[in-house]
Scaffold this active site. Structure first.
Site, mmCIF file in Angstrom:
data_model
loop_
_atom_site.group_PDB
_atom_site.id
_atom_site.type_symbol
_atom_site.label_atom_id
_atom_site.label_comp_id
_atom_site.label_asym_id
_atom_site.label_seq_id
_atom_site.Cartn_x
_atom_site.Cartn_y
_atom_site.Cartn_z
ATOM 1 N N SER A 1 10.187 26.709 19.078
ATOM 2 C CA SER A 1 8.998 27.267 19.787
ATOM 3 C C SER A 1 8.970 28.602 20.570
ATOM 4 C CB SER A 1 7.695 26.820 19.890
ATOM 5 O OG SER A 1 6.360 27.029 20.405
ATOM 6 N N GLY B 1 10.447 18.191 7.347
ATOM 7 C CA GLY B 1 9.075 19.056 7.176
ATOM 8 C C GLY B 1 8.984 20.062 5.956
ATOM 9 N N TYR C 1 4.002 18.923 24.293
ATOM 10 C CA TYR C 1 4.751 19.895 23.360
ATOM 11 C C TYR C 1 5.942 21.261 23.473
ATOM 12 C CZ TYR C 1 5.231 23.273 19.526
ATOM 13 O OH TYR C 1 5.802 24.351 18.282
#
Length: 263
Positions: A144, A15, A159
């Site tokens: 996260s 990424g 997610y």
């Protein structure tokens, strides 16, 4: 940052074409690391490597789908051929995917998020570990606040499930790899000013979200202003460096207190 504290080391970053991955690539390059930048988009990683070279280091830009075994095996083969060693893996790539009520979230949408966020993390680590075992090193994974300290973002089921799983994955392999002098840690960002939100599909979540207001914003430390990719990159650099030599299996939340307020 201690100048050249990563001199002689090689870091692979997924990424790396934008956001946190790109910021980490440039910061590690400034610290002396050689960078292998991975993205789906050649133009993006080419630009990242140009910035790495402008920072005085050397880099290799490669495209890959992190969820595909053949792609990731090729990436590590090319890395080994070019540099002959690997010291740092930053498994950062991921998507927000579709946020929707559970009965509207399709099996295909669920699977895509699982494939990229969780299987992609596994592939990145699986093929990197044999190279790291040669001399030890550091693995950092981007999870996260969602699924780890925040559970009020309704609709984020796929997610958040991948992010919770990444923390468990980190802690399990941290113990497994400790004897090889490989440290494994996970960063859990809150609201960060990146492009990931541009690729998020929210569908009908207003119908399931519990109403709540935060008049002074959701991030106490900044009165609602999101953090930056560079702030997360600072944390990643620390965890990759010898300054974190006794830290492994540890999740670190970087969110300005957001998850303490709205979790």
């Amino acid at each position: 940052m201690n100048e050249q504290e990563l001199a002689g080391k090689v870091a692979l970053i997924t990424g790396a074409g934008s956001g946190i991955g790109k910021a980490a690539a440039v910061l590690m390059a400034k610290a002396g690391a050689k960078i292998v930048a991975i993205s789906r988009t050649q133009d993006e990683v080419d630009e990242t490597i140009r910035e790495v070279e402008n920072a005085g280091s050397e880099g290799l830009a490669l495209t890959a789908d992190i969820s595909k075994a053949d792609d990731m095996k090729r990436v590590y083969d090319e890395l080994d051929k070019r540099f002959g060693r690997l010291d740092i893996v930053f498994a950062n790539a991921g998507i927000n995917g579709v946020w929707a009520p559970i009965d509207e979230l399709t099996p295909e949408e669920w699977q895509k998020t699982i494939d990229i966020n969780l299987t992609g993390t596994y592939m990145t680590v699986h093929f990197g570990v044999p190279l790291l075992k040669r001399q030890g090193g550091a693995i950092i994974i981007t999870a996260s606040v969602n699924g780890t300290r925040i559970f009020t973002n309704t609709g984020s089921t796929a997610y958040s499930s991948t992010k919770a799983a990444q923390v468990a994955f980190t802690q399990l392999i941290a113990l497994e790899l400790a004897k090889h002098k490989i440290r494994v840690n996970v960063v859990c960002p809150g609201a960060i000013d990146t492009e990931i939100n541009d690729n998020t599909e929210h569908r009908d979540i207003e119908t399931i979200k519990e109403p709540v207001e935060f008049p002074e914003g959701e991030i106490p430390l900044t009165d609602g202003k999101p953090g930056t990719s560079e702030q997360v990159a600072d944390l990643v650099l620390f965890l990759a460096s010898d300054r974190a030599s006794h830290i492994t299996g540890t999740p670190v939340w970087i969110d300005g207190g957001e998850s303490l307020l709205i979790g």
